[in-house]
Design a protein around this motif. Structure first.
Motif, PDB file in Angstrom:
ATOM      1  N   ARG A   1       0.323  -0.892   0.133  1.00 25.51           N
ATOM      2  CA  ARG A   1      -0.407  -0.247   0.112  1.00 25.51           C
ATOM      3  C   ARG A   1       1.040   0.883   0.443  1.00 25.51           C
ATOM      4  N   ARG A   2       2.019   1.198   0.251  1.00 30.63           N
ATOM      5  CA  ARG A   2       3.167   2.682   0.526  1.00 30.63           C
ATOM      6  C   ARG A   2       3.530   2.887  -0.963  1.00 30.63           C
ATOM      7  N   MET A   3       3.130   2.009  -1.898  1.00 30.18           N
ATOM      8  CA  MET A   3       3.352   2.534  -3.410  1.00 30.18           C
ATOM      9  C   MET A   3       1.912   2.492  -3.685  1.00 30.18           C
ATOM     10  N   CYS A   4       1.123   2.852  -3.056  1.00 32.26           N
ATOM     11  CA  CYS A   4       0.465   2.584  -3.893  1.00 32.26           C
ATOM     12  C   CYS A   4      -0.944   1.355  -4.693  1.00 32.26           C
ATOM     13  N   PHE A   5      -0.249   0.387  -5.049  1.00 31.24           N
ATOM     14  CA  PHE A   5      -0.227  -0.961  -5.575  1.00 31.24           C
ATOM     15  C   PHE A   5      -1.751  -0.787  -5.425  1.00 31.24           C
ATOM     16  N   VAL A   6      -2.655  -1.309  -6.691  1.00 32.93           N
ATOM     17  CA  VAL A   6      -4.302  -1.952  -7.434  1.00 32.93           C
ATOM     18  C   VAL A   6      -4.386  -3.346  -6.468  1.00 32.93           C
TER      19      VAL A   6
END
Length: 252
Positions: free
Chosen positions: A85-90
């Motif tokens: 989540r810290r790299m915003c991956f779906v």
């Protein structure tokens, strides 16, 4: 803030990278301070062998890049797909065993501590060198970029401008308070709620653009032994975890 102003700041877009789909802020300046940038992948020509087990890559032993560290690994050493989540991956993405462990630990922050920080808690707040304190609700803004303090007055402190955090805790002796966890540039190690210690407050310093020096701020949990005191302790423990992630973000 009116909805007309807030909307562009909160807008997000879907982007595709070699690592996968990401839902990122429309404007980079409004990204979460907890976020991490995608790493540069180690070029294929520079990694003929797995960077963990040293297995030689060939038609059978394929190479894979860890989406968190960017290094090359064989399938056995980089088989897990874990949320990042810290790299915003779906969707969950491929990570090496070491990075997967870190991402699993961070998932607790997003599933638990972040919700506590967004909900907020009540503290006695002292600004600067004042001898007077004010009862205020302290919470993290929805975009995770500010600490918001609401009471008779209203204050917003940008997370990016916080330079030092101390979690204040109670020791073994009743009523004795001691500073046992100090963060410099938001550095921390051990949970403030571990063992026999209990978080009672927080001291931080922050800067204001255009102003010289740092401004001190002190938050102390009230004397209420019931719900508000427990909520404040949970909020402080969550802030302790957040501080560690923030330091890691700045250290990347």
């Amino acid at each position: 803030m009116s909805s007309g102003v807030a909307a562009p700041c909160d807008a997000k877009k879907l982007v595709r990278s070699p690592s996968g789909l990401r839902m990122v802020p429309e404007h980079r300046a409004f990204g979460s301070p907890f976020g991490l940038e995608e790493p540069q992948w180690v070029p294929d020509k520079e990694c003929p062998r797995c960077m963990h087990c040293d297995a030689k890559f060939d038609f059978i032993t394929r190479k894979h890049h860890c989406r968190r560290c960017g290094k090359c690994f064989c399938d056995r050493c980089c088989s897990q797909k874990v949320p990042l989540r810290r790299m915003c991956f779906v969707d969950p993405v491929r990570q090496c065993a070491e990075c997967a462990l870190v991402s699993h630990r961070e998932a607790e922050f997003y599933d638990k501590q972040l919700k506590v920080l967004l909900s907020g808690a009540t503290f006695l707040v002292t600004f600067g060198n004042s001898e007077q304190s004010e009862a205020m609700v302290c919470r993290l803004s929805n975009n995770q970029r500010c600490l918001i303090l609401d009471g008779d007055s209203h204050h917003e402190i940008e997370i990016a401008h916080i330079c030092t955090v101390q979690i204040l805790t109670e020791g073994f002796a009743p009523g004795v308070e001691r500073d046992i966890h100090t963060y410099t540039s938001l550095l921390g190690s051990q949970s403030a709620s571990e063992g026999s210690t209990r978080a009672t407050g927080m001291f931080l310093q922050y800067t204001v653009p255009g102003a010289e020096g740092v401004i001190p701020l002190r938050l102390m949990a009230g004397e209420d032994a019931h719900g508000s005191r427990r909520q404040a302790g949970a909020w402080l423990a969550a802030m302790h975890k957040a501080a560690k992630l923030l330091y890691e973000s700045r250290d990347q």
